[in-house]
Design a protein around this motif. Sequence first.
Motif, PDB file in Angstrom:
ATOM      1  N   UNK A   1      -4.047  -8.595  12.058  1.00  0.00           N
ATOM      2  CA  UNK A   1      -4.807  -9.153  10.940  1.00  0.00           C
ATOM      3  C   UNK A   1      -4.117  -8.945   9.597  1.00  0.00           C
ATOM      4  N   UNK A   2      -3.522  -7.786   9.408  1.00  0.00           N
ATOM      5  CA  UNK A   2      -2.960  -7.458   8.105  1.00  0.00           C
ATOM      6  C   UNK A   2      -1.601  -8.119   7.902  1.00  0.00           C
ATOM      7  N   UNK A   3      -1.378  -8.730   6.743  1.00  0.00           N
ATOM      8  CA  UNK A   3      -0.069  -9.316   6.419  1.00  0.00           C
ATOM      9  C   UNK A   3       1.020  -8.249   6.414  1.00  0.00           C
ATOM     10  N   UNK A   4       2.263  -8.679   6.524  1.00  0.00           N
ATOM     11  CA  UNK A   4       3.391  -7.748   6.659  1.00  0.00           C
ATOM     12  C   UNK A   4       3.511  -6.782   5.486  1.00  0.00           C
ATOM     13  N   UNK A   5       3.074  -7.208   4.284  1.00  0.00           N
ATOM     14  CA  UNK A   5       3.198  -6.319   3.137  1.00  0.00           C
ATOM     15  C   UNK A   5       2.279  -5.100   3.230  1.00  0.00           C
ATOM     16  N   UNK A   6       1.356  -5.131   4.209  1.00  0.00           N
ATOM     17  CA  UNK A   6       0.441  -4.004   4.370  1.00  0.00           C
ATOM     18  C   UNK A   6       0.849  -3.089   5.523  1.00  0.00           C
ATOM     19  N   UNK A   7       2.131  -3.073   5.853  1.00  0.00           N
ATOM     20  CA  UNK A   7       2.633  -2.162   6.872  1.00  0.00           C
ATOM     21  C   UNK A   7       2.294  -0.707   6.557  1.00  0.00           C
ATOM     22  N   UNK A   8       2.319  -0.284   5.280  1.00  0.00           N
ATOM     23  CA  UNK A   8       1.920   1.100   4.971  1.00  0.00           C
ATOM     24  C   UNK A   8       0.484   1.434   5.394  1.00  0.00           C
ATOM     25  N   UNK A   9      -0.404   0.436   5.422  1.00  0.00           N
ATOM     26  CA  UNK A   9      -1.785   0.663   5.889  1.00  0.00           C
ATOM     27  C   UNK A   9      -1.769   1.007   7.376  1.00  0.00           C
ATOM     28  N   UNK A  10      -0.958   0.275   8.130  1.00  0.00           N
ATOM     29  CA  UNK A  10      -0.866   0.529   9.571  1.00  0.00           C
ATOM     30  C   UNK A  10      -0.284   1.908   9.844  1.00  0.00           C
ATOM     31  N   UNK A  11       0.691   2.295   9.046  1.00  0.00           N
ATOM     32  CA  UNK A  11       1.271   3.640   9.198  1.00  0.00           C
ATOM     33  C   UNK A  11       0.224   4.704   8.892  1.00  0.00           C
TER      34      UNK A  11
ATOM     35  N   UNK B   1     -18.308   3.090  -2.583  1.00  0.00           N
ATOM     36  CA  UNK B   1     -17.199   2.152  -2.808  1.00  0.00           C
ATOM     37  C   UNK B   1     -17.451   1.205  -3.974  1.00  0.00           C
ATOM     38  N   UNK B   2     -18.722   1.065  -4.373  1.00  0.00           N
ATOM     39  CA  UNK B   2     -19.051   0.159  -5.479  1.00  0.00           C
ATOM     40  C   UNK B   2     -18.616   0.724  -6.831  1.00  0.00           C
ATOM     41  N   UNK B   3     -18.273   2.018  -6.866  1.00  0.00           N
ATOM     42  CA  UNK B   3     -17.812   2.637  -8.111  1.00  0.00           C
ATOM     43  C   UNK B   3     -16.289   2.598  -8.153  1.00  0.00           C
ATOM     44  N   UNK B   4     -15.736   1.935  -9.153  1.00  0.00           N
ATOM     45  CA  UNK B   4     -14.294   1.835  -9.293  1.00  0.00           C
ATOM     46  C   UNK B   4     -13.666   3.153  -9.720  1.00  0.00           C
ATOM     47  N   UNK B   5     -12.350   3.142  -9.800  1.00  0.00           N
ATOM     48  CA  UNK B   5     -11.622   4.352 -10.180  1.00  0.00           C
ATOM     49  C   UNK B   5     -11.960   4.792 -11.606  1.00  0.00           C
TER      50      UNK B   5
ATOM     51  N   UNK C   1     -10.709  -3.855  -6.172  1.00  0.00           N
ATOM     52  CA  UNK C   1     -11.096  -3.012  -5.046  1.00  0.00           C
ATOM     53  C   UNK C   1      -9.964  -2.909  -4.036  1.00  0.00           C
ATOM     54  N   UNK C   2      -9.357  -4.031  -3.676  1.00  0.00           N
ATOM     55  CA  UNK C   2      -8.274  -4.015  -2.687  1.00  0.00           C
ATOM     56  C   UNK C   2      -7.083  -3.200  -3.182  1.00  0.00           C
ATOM     57  N   UNK C   3      -6.810  -3.294  -4.460  1.00  0.00           N
ATOM     58  CA  UNK C   3      -5.713  -2.526  -5.033  1.00  0.00           C
ATOM     59  C   UNK C   3      -6.015  -1.028  -4.964  1.00  0.00           C
TER      60      UNK C   3
ATOM     61  N   UNK D   1      -4.284   1.909  -2.448  1.00  0.00           N
ATOM     62  CA  UNK D   1      -3.743   3.135  -3.021  1.00  0.00           C
ATOM     63  C   UNK D   1      -4.306   4.359  -2.309  1.00  0.00           C
ATOM     64  N   UNK D   2      -5.635   4.388  -2.130  1.00  0.00           N
ATOM     65  CA  UNK D   2      -6.256   5.550  -1.483  1.00  0.00           C
ATOM     66  C   UNK D   2      -5.776   5.687  -0.035  1.00  0.00           C
ATOM     67  N   UNK D   3      -5.765   4.600   0.698  1.00  0.00           N
ATOM     68  CA  UNK D   3      -5.397   4.654   2.112  1.00  0.00           C
ATOM     69  C   UNK D   3      -3.956   5.136   2.284  1.00  0.00           C
ATOM     70  N   UNK D   4      -3.043   4.567   1.531  1.00  0.00           N
ATOM     71  CA  UNK D   4      -1.631   4.917   1.707  1.00  0.00           C
ATOM     72  C   UNK D   4      -1.322   6.333   1.242  1.00  0.00           C
ATOM     73  N   UNK D   5      -2.149   6.868   0.348  1.00  0.00           N
ATOM     74  CA  UNK D   5      -1.964   8.246  -0.111  1.00  0.00           C
ATOM     75  C   UNK D   5      -2.794   9.238   0.699  1.00  0.00           C
ATOM     76  N   UNK D   6      -3.556   8.727   1.668  1.00  0.00           N
ATOM     77  CA  UNK D   6      -4.387   9.609   2.482  1.00  0.00           C
ATOM     78  C   UNK D   6      -5.525  10.223   1.715  1.00  0.00           C
ATOM     79  N   UNK D   7      -6.051   9.484   0.731  1.00  0.00           N
ATOM     80  CA  UNK D   7      -7.134   9.983  -0.111  1.00  0.00           C
ATOM     81  C   UNK D   7      -8.460   9.334   0.274  1.00  0.00           C
ATOM     82  N   UNK D   8      -9.521  10.105   0.227  1.00  0.00           N
ATOM     83  CA  UNK D   8     -10.859   9.538   0.422  1.00  0.00           C
ATOM     84  C   UNK D   8     -11.549   9.378  -0.922  1.00  0.00           C
ATOM     85  N   UNK D   9     -12.705   8.760  -0.905  1.00  0.00           N
ATOM     86  CA  UNK D   9     -13.465   8.550  -2.129  1.00  0.00           C
ATOM     87  C   UNK D   9     -14.003   9.847  -2.740  1.00  0.00           C
ATOM     88  N   UNK D  10     -13.957  10.925  -1.983  1.00  0.00           N
ATOM     89  CA  UNK D  10     -14.539  12.167  -2.496  1.00  0.00           C
ATOM     90  C   UNK D  10     -13.528  13.290  -2.660  1.00  0.00           C
TER      91      UNK D  10
END
Length: 330
Positions: free
Chosen positions: A165-175, A240-244, A311-313, A317-326
């Motif tokens: 499903x994810x485009x090639x530019x999102x390989x870091x998400x898969x990792x 998730x409705x609260x931005x950075x 939100x996607x941006x 960022x959070x996913x690739x850095x291994x960060x959660x919302x909390x």
Amino acid sequence: MDPQVKLMFLNEHAAEGAARFGVSPEELTFIGGFQNFIFSYMKGDSKYILRFTPSTLRTWKGLAAEIEWIRYLSANGLSVSEPVSSMDGKDIEQVQGNAIDFYVTSFKHAVGRKIGYPECLGNAMLYEQCGRITGRLHELSKRYKPILRRHTWKSNEYLLQAKNVLPSEHQPILQALDELKAQLAVLPASEDQFGLIHGDINVGNFMVDEAGGIILFDFDECQYSWYVEDIAVQLYYLLYVYGEDSKSERKAQYELFVRHFVRGYTEDGRTMPDGWKDQLPLFLILREIIVFVGMHRSWDLREPDGWTRDFLQDSRMRITKGMSLIDEFF
């Protein structure tokens, strides 16, 4: 919904499935669905749901296991949307298509009203009710001895389809997903921590009755996983409705939810799952990845609106850095 599957579901499939449950096509009202095709219909004064599940998504045994689980919960006093049998007394009817088939199931429409955004935010009474029904569900899960078994978290459809499903530019998400799965695989999984969960408790999947009680529905994502995942999913959709740029509000929402959810969950002597608070970040990241995958599968993101783009941006960022919302709250 997979765009290719959408093209395969025809009016004739809806008509045939409706007929199996004694309903004419004219009585069906399409109400959407993220993975299934969902309709409502009336019989007398009562409202029902008719669900068409693509055979690419679920197996017959998987659906039968879902219905067995719902009937068990209902029989033991949990407020859920109960399954309805077809005209031939079947829980599941199969409608043949050209390339794929569709499994048809029906349920009583949950009574009450939905609580959406922003009403669900900062709602202490709702969070206590969420804790109460989640605690009771997990308590019942620990005693559950099914005939048919649902899949485990490893076979979650979103995780299996991520690479397609994810485009090639999102390989870091898969990792990041591979790394997260490795972390989850070594978590303790005792009977007090791991069992059959709802898998998608959120304000879109329950009604609230006049007394404030919750009626759960949409068990399509039920799976064997850690009980903390059921908690993390609910928390994720409130944060998730609260931005950075709104981290102080996110922290206040988190603290309010946890305080009142725990109060409801631990009622009648129930205890929270061992290590649940330490594990919350992992399962918040897991849900974030599932949402990220789901958006890329089902939405046209070529020209996203401002909120979706931001939100996607932030999510990437959070996913690739291994960060959660909390993470920053500890």
